[in-house]
Design a protein around this motif. Structure first.
Motif, mmCIF file in Angstrom:
data_model
loop_
_atom_site.group_PDB
_atom_site.id
_atom_site.type_symbol
_atom_site.label_atom_id
_atom_site.label_comp_id
_atom_site.label_asym_id
_atom_site.label_seq_id
_atom_site.Cartn_x
_atom_site.Cartn_y
_atom_site.Cartn_z
ATOM 1 N N SER A 102 69.043 42.698 16.573
ATOM 2 C CA SER A 102 67.793 42.701 15.795
ATOM 3 C C SER A 102 67.898 41.912 14.495
ATOM 4 O O SER A 102 67.077 42.071 13.597
ATOM 5 N N GLY A 130 68.773 42.479 24.367
ATOM 6 C CA GLY A 130 67.709 41.597 23.907
ATOM 7 C C GLY A 130 66.302 42.164 23.985
ATOM 8 O O GLY A 130 65.332 41.421 24.024
ATOM 9 N N THR A 149 66.584 34.851 17.384
ATOM 10 C CA THR A 149 65.690 34.041 18.211
ATOM 11 C C THR A 149 64.872 33.043 17.392
ATOM 12 O O THR A 149 64.691 31.905 17.805
ATOM 13 N N ASN A 170 63.000 44.368 22.723
ATOM 14 C CA ASN A 170 62.325 44.854 21.518
ATOM 15 C C ASN A 170 61.417 46.021 21.851
ATOM 16 O O ASN A 170 60.222 45.856 22.050
HETATM 17 N N1 LIG Z 1 61.736 36.584 9.437
HETATM 18 C C1 LIG Z 1 61.300 37.593 10.136
HETATM 19 N N2 LIG Z 1 60.385 38.435 9.634
HETATM 20 C C2 LIG Z 1 59.931 39.510 10.322
HETATM 21 N N3 LIG Z 1 60.338 39.810 11.565
HETATM 22 C C3 LIG Z 1 61.246 39.014 12.119
HETATM 23 C C4 LIG Z 1 61.778 37.858 11.459
HETATM 24 N N4 LIG Z 1 62.666 37.267 12.263
HETATM 25 C C5 LIG Z 1 62.680 37.988 13.399
HETATM 26 N N5 LIG Z 1 61.838 39.027 13.313
HETATM 27 C C6 LIG Z 1 61.561 40.046 14.329
HETATM 28 O O1 LIG Z 1 62.726 40.831 14.510
HETATM 29 C C7 LIG Z 1 62.772 41.324 15.839
HETATM 30 C C8 LIG Z 1 64.168 41.110 16.385
HETATM 31 O O2 LIG Z 1 64.441 39.726 16.415
HETATM 32 P P1 LIG Z 1 65.272 39.057 17.596
HETATM 33 O O3 LIG Z 1 64.747 39.483 18.910
HETATM 34 O O4 LIG Z 1 65.379 37.621 17.300
HETATM 35 O O5 LIG Z 1 66.671 39.773 17.381
HETATM 36 P P2 LIG Z 1 68.079 39.310 17.898
HETATM 37 O O6 LIG Z 1 68.871 38.922 16.732
HETATM 38 O O7 LIG Z 1 67.929 38.310 18.985
HETATM 39 O O8 LIG Z 1 68.625 40.696 18.454
HETATM 40 P P3 LIG Z 1 69.408 41.001 19.834
HETATM 41 O O9 LIG Z 1 70.821 40.574 19.615
HETATM 42 O O10 LIG Z 1 69.267 42.471 19.975
HETATM 43 O O11 LIG Z 1 68.727 40.229 20.911
HETATM 44 C C9 LIG Z 1 61.710 40.569 16.616
HETATM 45 O O12 LIG Z 1 60.634 41.441 16.841
HETATM 46 C C10 LIG Z 1 61.300 39.447 15.703
HETATM 47 O O13 LIG Z 1 59.949 39.098 15.865
#
Ligand SMILES: Nc1ncnc2c1ncn2[C@@H]1O[C@H](COP(=O)(O)OP(=O)(O)OP(=O)(O)O)[C@@H](O)[C@H]1O
Ligand SMILES: [Mg+2]
Length: 1051
Positions: free
Chosen positions: A321, A635, A325, A637
């Protein structure tokens, strides 16, 4: 906000061309991976097999989720929708500057803003001519609406809103001029229609490139092409043709910005675009489609890394999280829009690919690139060469590999400027890891200009991966929502604290009165843990097995107070009705019992439709507790205030640290939750192992090329020769040094040297008739090897080398007497080999099904080697003397299942008939569709199998959709499953064009249980598909009408 820690490891020779050979690596101290136990999944027989053709059947199954919380998102959509309308109105004429705060209507506490990189130089534009857009009015107007919508949000999401408001207030608020002004080049003479900016740019290039002689011909072609284009895409683009002047101006701004950004990227390494080198529109789209207002500090730092500016390879790692992405998506857009190159994005599972297609299609439509699906049986090899728009290929690991092979073969690999790999730690996971390693190694070797970006939350031996990918590394501990880890032993809750000696410290006692009967039913006090959270917040319980999920869900609801039924009662009734509708009248009895309490189970035994509906209801807060297997662990949400791990096991295997981290990482997702915690339930006997788990580092990632010999090493050797990447033993040896196996060779091939293994592998390929040449004698290391037609068919079809000869023999035998009275014989030939080992037929069902076949169909059994007498004797329990191949027997049984499915198009009745879970039956269908597309590519390479081409093409279509023919056009749209297709069809949306032209608002009104966000995604995906199909036809037309340059003349 945590201070980002920048850990960029520089290459020895920064900026230099990548080196292909590397120094050997010291073995890691961690225990040998060869000895490591392979993870056995809790996901049932099919889930345990690793299919040769696509990543649908692993422990995470064909997971199919929607992105994010839909009720929350649907409601945010309302705000967004209104906001957008107002924003359009608020666009002013050139030169008109609107001063003030970005969101003056909001109380300061609720202000949020997009950050403009502080060290970013904004686009130079003449201030007087600057074209500026105000967002002020929009927010003013929406304040009231926002408040009312906030009232309706589930409490977890309300808390999130509040938290974000506080955070955004506390964090930087850029100066008004930075935050609100979008400065652009004022030359607006080229106003074009939506998504035509690339088009225009390409035209310019092509005109310049063309010789003056051919100009008039080209012109003719252009106008004819345009005519065809409008005829073909007429309906789909009808909406965009009627663009308002405002819209045209916006497009012009975008077009100009993109041209400047492109030039900038070409000429300098400094990002001077308004939004990381991209047009401001991209920033708006992230806000509009994702609700992202501001980049996290680490995201900004990462995007500003010198390595990225210089297009060097990069691995980045952040906790779950962390927002990984978004960074990848910005880099992807830079490549597509500014560098005008295609991009390949590799994701681990089919359902995640489909989810990404849905969420990026709207970006594609707005920004003028194509999004193409490479998953299951979908994807063209080689991809259509697009002259105008650039393509974003979103692929599973297996299809990504096949795509790269086809691009290397057609010498088009340089068209792909960037490859992004999500969940990079998959490199260490069995055959899928081996396939990913081959793909990346080939890219590194064959294309000097393709950049590789990999991300993961669970990496340990990054050094090895860096060496393999010649990449730099960025890491940071940032997690937007804090995750508190606990374990529970008896009634004591301990906080996980790696600084203490045993890894945890006392936190509290669980306080809940248990009657003796309850104590008996729930000795682990799961109910106590859950009721601290539900129904106000959401909770996930990870269970070791599928059966366990169902038992936990039933047990919990049995002892819950009646009040739980009252919570969102009507919506829960609707949910059951909906499940009944998609189950053709049947609902799983367990779900029927648990849903009224807001509880459900979630595992691969559900159909895709059921899973999707359950996830949607959970996201919307209608369900508050899911008892799930690891299918929900990567991955994803979904909202979860608390994640409970029922036991530290996945099936019978003790939990690995990576799995543990992924599972607990589902709690406290940014944008959904404001807090997150995990509780691992531990029995006294497992205490020591859990201590080890907590104190141990993440598992290392090791090459699987050797472990998966036929799917790994041998497949790689064959394709290296076939693709002419390396054609002598010496060259192959050199190549292998640049793989992850090469980096880890001292650790992984202790007994035999890598070169010996390679020599052996090549020799075996020659013996199998897949390669020709000699390598066994000493002086033959420079002898050229060539691939045989069978070898070529094998690697092109991505057929596991363990089965390629068998497949050839069976297809050949089919030519002598294929029974075509029905598709049973063909189905047998396309039933995946690796599904058979876990199948145990019910002999009575086998016999019954056999007896229902026609005489001709019964012959199929005989031809493939299963005599009727064998089935009869088995069914009557008699001893069998004759030796019958059990793999063939099982395969035939599974082809009976597929046959019944294609006939009845009803998973429920077929699963009942064969006494299999409906999820298993659906997985079988998906993997058969995928394998059939592999067999087709195999046949295409072998002249003698020409006849199969037409037969298989039709069969693949049937297997891919397995629904009534009229629903197929609708189900081609990513994420439209059978139930949704039926609803749409019944509502009058009968073709792709109907969907592409649908008004999302009308869809929401007409279709039950469809959020605005989902409606928009369906329309965008349909538009994208239609436009992709139309473009493909256009390319064909262009190709046909192209004037050959070598026409004989008399001069
Ligand atoms: N700058 C931001 N501001 C607000 N929300 C954000 C921001 N960047 C990402 N998010 C939100 O945070 C959530 C988690 O992001 P993401 O899916 O990219 O996590 P991840 O690092 O890939 O985690 P995982 O390893 O579990 O897949 C998503 O709902 C995304 O929309
Ligand atoms: Mg992720």
């Amino acid at each position: 906000m945590a201070e980002p820690r920048l850990a960029v490891r520089r290459k020895s020779c920064p900026g230099s061309v990548r080196k292909r050979s590397r120094a050997p690596v010291q073995p890691s101290a961690v225990c040998s991976p060869v000895a490591r136990k392979r993870l056995s999944s809790a996901e049932g027989p099919l889930a345990e097999t690793s299919c040769a053709n696509d990543s649908e059947e692993d422990m995470f199954g064909d997971y199919d989720s929607l992105c994010g919380n839909d009720s929350f998102l649907a409601q945010v959509d309302d705000i967004e929708h209104k906001y957008l309308q107002d924003e359009k109105l608020a666009i002013k004429a050139p030169g008109e500057i609107i001063p003030g705060n970005l969101q003056p209507g909001l109380p300061q506490k609720k202000q949020v803003n997009f950050s403009i990189p502080e060290n970013t130089v904004t686009l130079k534009a003449d201030k007087e001519d600057a074209f500026q857009v105000s967002e002020r009015g929009a927010v003013d107007n929406n304040q009231e609406q926002t408040d009312s919508i906030l009232d309706e949000l589930p409490s977890s999401q309300l808390l999130y809103f509040e938290k974000m408001a506080e955070l955004s207030f506390a964090s930087r608020i850029p100066p008004a001029s930075e935050g609100m002004n979008k400065c652009v080049n004022p030359s607006l003479e080229k106003i074009r229609s939506t998504s035509s900016f690339c088009h225009g740019a390409e035209h310019r290039n092509r005109h310049t490139d063309s010789s003056s002689d051919s100009k008039s011909d080209l012109f003719k072609t252009e106008s004819l092409k345009d005519h065809l284009k409008s005829a073909m895409t007429g309906n789909a683009k009808a909406q965009t043709l009627q663009v308002s002047k405002t819209k045209q101006l916006q497009e012009a701004v975008l077009s100009e910005e993109i041209c400047v950004a492109r030039k900038t990227i070409e000429s300098s390494s400094v990002d001077i675009g308004p939004f990381y080198g991209l047009p401001s529109k991209v920033k708006d789209l992230f806000r509009q489609f994702r609700g992202i207002e501001m980049l996290y500090d680490w995201q900004h730092d990462c995007l500003m890394l010198e390595s990225l500016q210089q297009r060097r390879n990069l691995i980045y790692s952040l906790p779950t999280s962390g927002g990984k992405t978004l960074v990848a998506e910005i880099i992807i857009l830079q490549e597509l829009l500014c560098r005008q190159k295609d991009v390949l994005m590799i994701l681990p599972y089919v359902a995640i690919v489909q989810e990404k297609i849905r969420s990026l299609s709207s970006f594609g439509i707005e920004l003028g690139f194509l999004v193409e699906e490479y998953a299951g049986s979908k994807g063209r090899f080689p991809p259509i060469k697009r002259r105008i728009k650039k393509s974003l290929y979103i692929a599973t690991i297996e299809k990504g590999h096949a795509l790269v092979n086809s691009l290397i073969e057609t010498e088009r690999i340089d068209d792909v400027g960037l490859i992004v790999v999500d969940e990079l730690h998959m490199l260490g996971e069995g055959s899928r890891g081996a396939t990913l390693e081959m793909t990346l190694a080939k890219i590194l070797y064959a294309s000097k200009n393709t950049q590789i970006i990999g991300m993961s939350a669970t990496l340990n031996n990054v050094g090895d991966l860096q060496k393999f990918l010649q990449a730099e590394y960025y890491t940071n501990n940032f997690r937007p929502v804090e995750l508190k880890e606990y374990i529970k032993i008896q009634d004591t809750i301990y906080a996980v604290d790696s600084k203490t000696e045993n890894g945890f410290t006392f936190s509290r006692l669980l306080n809940f009165k248990y009657s003796s009967s309850l104590e008996k039913a729930d000795p682990d006090h799961i109910i106590a843990l859950v009721t601290e959270v539900i129904p106000k917040y959401s909770c996930l319980i990870f269970c070791p097995t599928k059966k366990n999920c169902e038992n936990v869900a039933s047990m919990v609801c049995k002892y819950l107070k009646k009040e739980f039924r009252a919570h969102r009662e009507k919506e829960k009734q609707d949910l059951i009705k909906n499940l009944k509708y998609i189950g053709n009248g049947s609902v799983c009895p367990v779900l029927k019992q648990t849903i009224p309490f807001g509880i459900a189970y979630h595992h691969s035994g559900l159909t895709n439709d059921e899973r999707k509906i359950i996830e949607e209801a959970y996201s919307a807060g209608i369900l508050c507790l899911l008892a799930c297997t690891a299918t929900l662990a990567a991955g994803v949400n979904l909202p979860a205030r608390r994640v409970i791990l029922r036991a530290p096991y996945v099936a019978n295997d003790f939990l690995k640290k990576n799995q543990y981290k992924q599972m607990i990482g589902r709690a406290g997702r940014a944008g959904i939750d404001s807090a997150g915690e995990s509780i691992l339930i531990v029995q006294e006997k497992d205490k020591r192992l859990v201590q080890d788990l907590i104190n141990s580092p993440l598992e290392n990632c090791y090459s699987s090329l050797l472990l998966e010999f036929t799917k790994g090493m041998q497949t790689l050797l064959l394709s290296l020769v076939g693709l002419k990447i390396a054609v002598t033993y010496e060259e192959v040896n050199n190549f292998m040094c640049s793989t992850l196996l090469g980096v880890q060779r001292q650790l992984l091939s202790k007994e035999r040297s890598l070169s010996e293994i390679i020599k052996d592998g090549l020799q075996k390929l020659i013996e199998k008739g897949l390669l020709k040449g000699r390598i066994s004698e000493d002086n033959h290391s420079k002898c050229t090897l060539t691939v045989t037609p069978l070898g070529k068919a094998t690697y092109k079809g991505s057929i596991d080398l363990a089965y390629c000869n068998l497949l050839y023999r069976e297809l050949k035998k089919g030519l002598e007497g294929l029974i075509l009275e029905s598709n049973l014989h063909l189905l047998y030939l396309t039933t995946p080999y690796d599904t058979t080992s876990n199948c145990s037929p019910d002999w009575m069902i086998y016999l019954r099904q056999f007896n229902q076949l026609s005489g001709a169909e019964q012959k199929v059994a005989d031809i493939v080697g299963v005599p009727e007498s064998f089935i009869t004797r088995k069914a009557s329990g008699q001893a069998i003397r004759k030796n019958v191949d059990s793999a063939v027997v099982n395969r035939l049984y599974l082809s009976f299942v597929l046959y019944a499915l294609l006939k009845e198009t009803d998973i429920w009745s077929v699963s009942e008939k064969f006494n299999m879970s409906r999820g298993y039956v659906q997985n079988l269908l998906n993997s058969a569709a995928s394998f059939a597309s592999c067999v087709l590519r195999f046949c295409e390479e072998l002249k003698e199998f020409w006849v199969y081409k037409a037969l298989l093409t039709e069969l693949i279509k049937q297997l891919t959709y397995c629904v009534k023919t009229e629903l197929i056009p609708l189900m081609e749209v990513a994420g439209v499953l059978e139930a949704r297709a039926k609803q749409l069809y019944n509502a009058g949306y009968k073709t792709l064009a109907h969907l592409a032209n649908a008004d999302p608002e009308t869809l929401v009104k007409m279709i039950d249980h469809l959020s605005r966000r989902q409606a928009k995604q369906i329309v965008s995906s349909a538009k994208m598909l239609l436009s992709e199909k139309a473009e493909a036809l256009q390319e064909e037309v262009e190709e046909l009408l192209k004037v050959p340059t070598d026409i004989p003349t008399t001069y």
